[in-house]
Every structure is written in structure tokens, then in C-alpha cells.
Enzyme design. Structure first.
Site, PDB file in Angstrom:
ATOM      1  N   HIS A   1       1.213  -1.374  -0.153  1.00 19.66           N
ATOM      2  CA  HIS A   1      -0.049   0.067   0.308  1.00 19.66           C
ATOM      3  C   HIS A   1       0.734   1.063  -0.283  1.00 19.66           C
ATOM      4  CE1 HIS A   1      -3.383   2.498   1.067  1.00 19.66           C
ATOM      5  NE2 HIS A   1      -3.825   1.343   1.088  1.00 19.66           N
TER       6      HIS A   1
ATOM      7  N   GLU B   1      -2.172  -0.852  -5.603  1.00 18.89           N
ATOM      8  CA  GLU B   1      -1.749  -2.316  -4.959  1.00 18.89           C
ATOM      9  C   GLU B   1      -2.294  -2.980  -6.113  1.00 18.89           C
ATOM     10  OE1 GLU B   1      -4.697  -0.826  -2.103  1.00 18.89           O
ATOM     11  OE2 GLU B   1      -4.313   1.358  -2.466  1.00 18.89           O
TER      12      GLU B   1
ATOM     13  N   ASP C   1     -10.422   5.766  -6.669  1.00 16.49           N
ATOM     14  CA  ASP C   1     -10.346   4.625  -5.289  1.00 16.49           C
ATOM     15  C   ASP C   1     -10.821   3.208  -6.530  1.00 16.49           C
ATOM     16  OD1 ASP C   1      -9.653   2.548  -3.624  1.00 16.49           O
ATOM     17  OD2 ASP C   1     -10.586   4.046  -1.564  1.00 16.49           O
TER      18      ASP C   1
END
Ligand SMILES: *[C@@H]1O[C@H](CO)[C@@H](O)[C@H](O)[C@H]1NC(C)=O
Ligand SMILES: *[C@@H]1O[C@H](CO)[C@@H](O)[C@H](O)[C@H]1NC(C)=O
Ligand SMILES: *[C@@H]1O[C@H](CO)[C@@H](O)[C@H](O)[C@H]1NC(C)=O
Length: 374
Positions: free
Chosen positions: A207, A340, A278
């Protein structure tokens, strides 16, 4: 080869020796915070160095703390956002979800201020394990198995034994993370896991927040991003793939198939409850392959990511707001981005997704290669 010296060792309680004031403070913080089996392992900051390319890693959470490299004008900068190790940092790391590195069933969600909701994920229930519930890998103190700080290919291997029931997951799991430098300006992140007794979901992720202009240099909206992804996993407001739908990115703000500034369409992107990215992308192809290329025109630095995972979550640090970082820097919204890579999110609750369940004897292997240039 020169001898390796650990940049800092924070003696976790029982404190053997606390020589410097800083260490003393850390020891006190440690004495207050540490508990359980981790109580005796020291926390260290380990540097890997190859010319003017250097990386720092801590065995607290196996976190990548910094990556320093030149830009096109020869100026060195650290391109990783983070916190200075301090009693306060340790408090944050151990008590919140501030800077997750790897978690057992990594589900990246609301980023730096995310809340881990459920600790009761089992093979069949629908627990929301954003960054994994309860006690995360990031709050564990990993064992340093091997450490070679210099030479041609400096590396560090960290090990964590995740016991049966940790984070609410069944079965014991052995987890290794190796960070390795190679030429030219290449960082490998290699994770593996073995289920020791029961079948259990495993989906590790890194992350790290990047800012190729240097951490604390402003936002990343001007960075261009190319993603080797023509489809994305539709996420709901909770950032869960509840519908199970996979849709083309074409014609949406998620289309990064050609290099596009991160900020170009960010106002149309919703990362859960807030404006910003996101999002979870399905990486085209299989095996070890290119995932993303990010470039900062101002510094000339670029980052090319290769990985062997099915998906990549891109998060633009939407919740950072006057957040104090390391080196006295302050981070605001969009001060960094994450790439990620991981398996399918929440696969345990979606039989239509490729399984992320690791059976005893099976091997989980997650390889990332980050190639920097300037
Ligand atoms: C970094 O190291 C390379 C290779 O040794 C060298 O060519 C370059 O000048 C160095 N740059 C800086 C900024 O030190
Ligand atoms: C995982 O990585 C470690 C360190 O490189 C290695 O010693 C170990 O054999 C690997 N385990 C598996 C199951 O591949
Ligand atoms: C940042 O925090 C300030 C003060 O708490 C608040 O007024 C502002 O709306 C926040 N900005 C964002 C983008 O969340």
C-alpha cells in the site's frame, strides 16, 4: 562489501537498552503499546543501497518507508509518502489503519483513514475486511530473516507467522516479503505465503503511496498514468464489488489505456464517499506483465510496474488533509497515489471470481517489479 548497519533499532519491551533520547521515547511508547508475541522483537529501519538509489524498509508491518532516486536534473528525492518513526508514528501504526502495507486478505478501501470493520470474516460470511479486520499485518513486527544492505543486489527478507485466528481468518499462514534492488533503479517486492493447516483466503498487497515529484511536493494530479487494463471491477459506496460486475473502462474516467493526467477526469471519479480515484482494475493478460506506467513531467521521473496479479487498486489519497508526514512535510488531498496489485477483491464471497483461497500445501506468490527512470 561494507558491513550492514541498521539505521535504527527500536528495542521493543522488555527494553534492553535505550541509549538515545529518541530511542528512549520509542521504548516508552513500545512499553505502552506492545503486547503479545511481538513484545520481544526489535523494530528496525533497514536500508538497501545501490549507488544513488536507496530504499528503507522497517520490519514493523514490512513497510516500505522510502525510495530515494535522482530526477532528470540530478536532484535526489524520496518518492514515498510516510511518517517519521516516532512514538506518535508507532501509536498511529499500532492503533489505526494509517499506512497499511500488507494484510492477510488485503482489501484496499478508504485508504489512510479507512476503518477495518469486521474481524469475523470466514470462508462463507460477508465480512467487510477493508485492509483486513482487527489486527493487521501492518501492526505486526516481522522477523528479519536475511539482510544484505549493499553490493549488486541488496535485499531484505521479512517473515511473519500469522496464527490460526489472526484477523479472524482460519488457519496458520507463513508469510515472507523480500525487497530487492537491482540495476537500473529497479525494486522487486516478492511476497509469498503458505497455508500450514487449513484453507484460508490470502490476498496480500503493498500500500505504498507514491509521488514521483518527491513526497510533500504537492499533488499528483499532473502525473500521467497509463494502465494496462481495459476492464474494471464495479465497486459500491463501501468499495465492495457487491454486484460482481466487471465492465469496460472505455468511455469512463477510468480509461487510462493511453497515458492521461491523473487529474484530467478526477472530478468525475468517485472513490466510495469522496471525489477521487479508489478503483479496482482488471489487468489485461496473465502472468508477469506490465500493469502501469506513471510519469511526472516536472521531475522527469517515471515508474513502471510489472506484477503477476489479476487486479490493481488505484487510490489517489483522497482523504489526506493537512496530514503531517515525515521530514516535516504536510500532505493534502491527492498528495500521492497507490498501485496495489492483488487478486480479486472479496473473492471469498464471489464464486464467479478466481479463488483467493490458499489450501495447505499450495503456494501463494505475489511478485511486483518497480522500474524507476528519470
Ligand atoms: C547517480 O548514479 C549514477 C550511476 O553511478 C550516476 O551516473 C549519476 O550521475 C548519479 N546521479 C546523482 C544525482 O548522484
Ligand atoms: C518464500 O520466500 C522465502 C524468502 O525468499 C523463501 O525462503 C521461501 O522458500 C519461499 N516460500 C515459498 C513457499 O515459496
Ligand atoms: C480538510 O479539513 C478541514 C478542517 O478540518 C476541513 O474544513 C476541510 O473541508 C477538509 N478538506 C477536505 C478536502 O476534506
Amino acid at each position: 562489501m561494507r558491513r550492514c548497519s541498521v539505521v535504527a533499532i527500536f528495542n521493543w519491551p522488555p527494553m534492553a537498552r535505550c541509549q538515545l533520547v529518541l530511542l528512549l521515547l520509542l521504548c516508552i511508547a513500545g512499553a505502552v503499546l506492545a503486547s503479545g508475541a511481538d513484545g520481544r522483537k526489535p523494530i528496525g529501519v533497514y536500508e538497501l543501497k545501490k549507488g544513488n538509489f536507496s530504499v528503507k524498509v522497517t520490519n514493523l508491518g514490512a513497510i516500505l518507508m522510502s525510495v530515494v532516486l535522482p530526477d532528470s536534473k540530478g536532484n535526489l528525492a524520496d518518492v514515498v509518502l510516510g511518517k517519521t518513526p516516532s512514538p506518535n508514528t508507532l501509536t498511529i501504526l499500532l492503533t489505526s489503519d494509517q499506512w497499511p502495507a500488507a494484510s492477510r486478505n488485503g482489501y484496499p478501501g478508504a485508504g489512510s483513514s479507512s476503518t477495518a470493520k469486521s474481524t469475523t470474516c470466514t470462508e462463507t460470511t460477508a465480512g467487510n475486511t477493508l485492509h483486513s479486520g482487527g489486527r493487521q499485518f501492518v501492526k505486526s513486527i516481522w522477523e528479519v530473516k536475511e539482510y544484505v544492505c549493499g553490493g549488486d543486489s541488496p535485499y531484505i527478507t521479512l517473515y511473519h507467522y500469522s496464527f490460526d485466528g489472526e484477523q479472524g481468518f482460519p488457519g496458520a499462514v507463513d508469510v515472507y516479503v523480500t525487497y530487492r534492488l537491482s540495476s537500473p533503479y529497479t525494486l522487486g517486492v516478492h511476497m509469498n505465503a503458505t497455508a500450514l493447516d487449513k484453507a484460508t483466503p490470502v490476498n496480500l498487497l503493498s500500500h505504498t503511496y507514491w509521488n514521483l515529484g518527491g513526497h510533500g511536493s504537492g499533488d499528483v494530479l499532473g502525473h500521467t498514468l497509463k494502465l494496462f487494463a481495459s476492464r474494471h471491477l464495479v465497486l459500491d459506496k463501501e468499495l465492495l464489488p457487491s454486484s460482481g460486475r466487471v465492465e469496460p473502462v472505455a468511455g469512463t474516467p477510468l480509461d487510462f489505456r493511453t497515458p492521461t493526467p491523473i487529474g484530467a477526469r478526477i472530478r468525475q471519479a468517485s472513490g466510495g464517499q469522496v471525489v477521487g480515484y479508489d478503483a479496482n482494475f482488471i489487468v489485461d493478460g496473465e502472468g508477469m506483465r506490465p500493469v502501469a506506467v506513471a510519469r511526472d513531467g516536472a521531475s522527469g521521473r517515471a515508474l513502471e510496474l510489472w506484477a503477476n496479479q489479476a487486479t490493481v487498486q488505484v487510490y489517489t489519497a483522497n482523504w489526506l488533509n493537512n496530514t503531517k508526514g515525515k521530514d516535516g512535510k504536510v500532505y493534502n488531498q491527492y498528495a500521492g497515489f497507490t498501485l496495489e496489485t492483488m487478486g480479486y477483491v472479496d473473492a471469498v464471497n464471489h464464486p464467479e471470481f478466481p479463488s483467493q483461497t490458499l489450501r495447505p500445501g499450495q503456494k501463494y506468490k505475489h511478485d511486483m517489479v518497480l522500474k524507476f527512470s528519470f
